[in-house]
Design an enzyme around this catalytic site. Sequence first.
Site, PDB file in Angstrom:
ATOM      1  N   ARG A  34       0.830  -1.220   0.000  1.00 20.67           N
ATOM      2  CA  ARG A  34       0.000   0.000   0.000  1.00 20.67           C
ATOM      3  C   ARG A  34       0.859   1.262   0.000  1.00 20.67           C
ATOM      4  NH1 ARG A  34      -3.577   3.009   3.953  1.00 20.67           N
ATOM      5  NH2 ARG A  34      -5.500   3.509   2.848  1.00 20.67           N
ATOM      6  N   ILE A  60      -7.383   7.507  -0.923  1.00 19.40           N
ATOM      7  CA  ILE A  60      -7.222   6.059  -1.044  1.00 19.40           C
ATOM      8  C   ILE A  60      -8.117   5.492   0.055  1.00 19.40           C
ATOM      9  CG2 ILE A  60      -5.117   6.151   0.409  1.00 19.40           C
ATOM     10  CD1 ILE A  60      -4.087   3.644  -1.006  1.00 19.40           C
ATOM     11  N   SER A  61      -8.945   4.490  -0.276  1.00 16.67           N
ATOM     12  CA  SER A  61      -9.926   3.992   0.699  1.00 16.67           C
ATOM     13  C   SER A  61      -9.234   3.353   1.897  1.00 16.67           C
ATOM     14  CB  SER A  61     -10.836   2.944   0.043  1.00 16.67           C
ATOM     15  OG  SER A  61     -11.488   3.497  -1.063  1.00 16.67           O
ATOM     16  N   GLN A  62      -9.975   3.325   3.003  1.00 15.66           N
ATOM     17  CA  GLN A  62      -9.512   2.644   4.213  1.00 15.66           C
ATOM     18  C   GLN A  62      -9.298   1.159   3.897  1.00 15.66           C
ATOM     19  OE1 GLN A  62     -12.402   2.919   7.367  1.00 15.66           O
ATOM     20  NE2 GLN A  62     -11.232   1.571   8.726  1.00 15.66           N
ATOM     21  N   PRO A  63      -8.206   0.549   4.354  1.00 18.91           N
ATOM     22  CA  PRO A  63      -7.978  -0.881   4.074  1.00 18.91           C
ATOM     23  C   PRO A  63      -9.160  -1.774   4.460  1.00 18.91           C
ATOM     24  CG  PRO A  63      -5.973   0.094   4.929  1.00 18.91           C
ATOM     25  CD  PRO A  63      -7.030   1.157   5.017  1.00 18.91           C
TER      26      PRO A  63
END
Length: 211
Positions: A34, A60-63
């Site tokens: 990431r 960037i989206s949350q994992p």
Amino acid sequence: MGRFDLERKELIDTLRNKGITDETVLMAMSCVERHLFVDPMYVNRAYEDNALPIGSQQTISQPYTVAFMTQSLQLSKEMKVLEIGTGSGYQAAVIAMIGCRVFTIERHLSLLNSARKIFDQLNLRIASKGGDGTVGWKEHAPYDAIIVTAGAPKIPEALVSQLKDGGRIAIPVGDRESQQLVIGTKKGDSISTVIADGFKFVPLIGKNGWN
Ligand code: SAM
């Protein structure tokens, strides 16, 4: 050991503790680095379970969101997957790491160009284009799964029509402030849905999205 290997492993443990059980998804997320997809300014925060800014007022989206949405699509190798909202390219890379053929669309060309460079660097099987993803990508339809990574006012008909019978769609639906994550399965002409709460997305802008 790489600089972030331990942090990435700890992130996977966090995802397990939060209820992610699909080993295919966890394996893919333990492989995709990431930190390559985040703004260099935030590289030391790349393995926090948080969304981070990537420029153009996007994130960037949350994992956990990436893991949850990917798991909900029940993906397997060789499936054809359409993603709306390439952003940093991280979500697309995770799906490609599972072995799917990924098609991804982004409306911000600067983000798309940065993502493409990383796809090339990592040799990932991802086709991408710039434009309004709310109309889908007809040329490669039908898809086994569609993932929309920005919040929509409703499920765009165009996307449902490009889904295979039995195919799944994961899409946040709601108003601009808050959304529910809708997981739909196409059955003939209709779509049966289940809802998950507790997610927050940037808006899906376009013909079948927000103005
Ligand atoms: N999948 C991304 C990632 O892994 O970094 C998440 C990106 S962000 C949460 C959502 C993205 O959707 C933004 O980059 C935004 O520009 C894009 N977007 C919004 N509306 C769109 C549309 N109609 N077509 C394509 N992309 C769109």
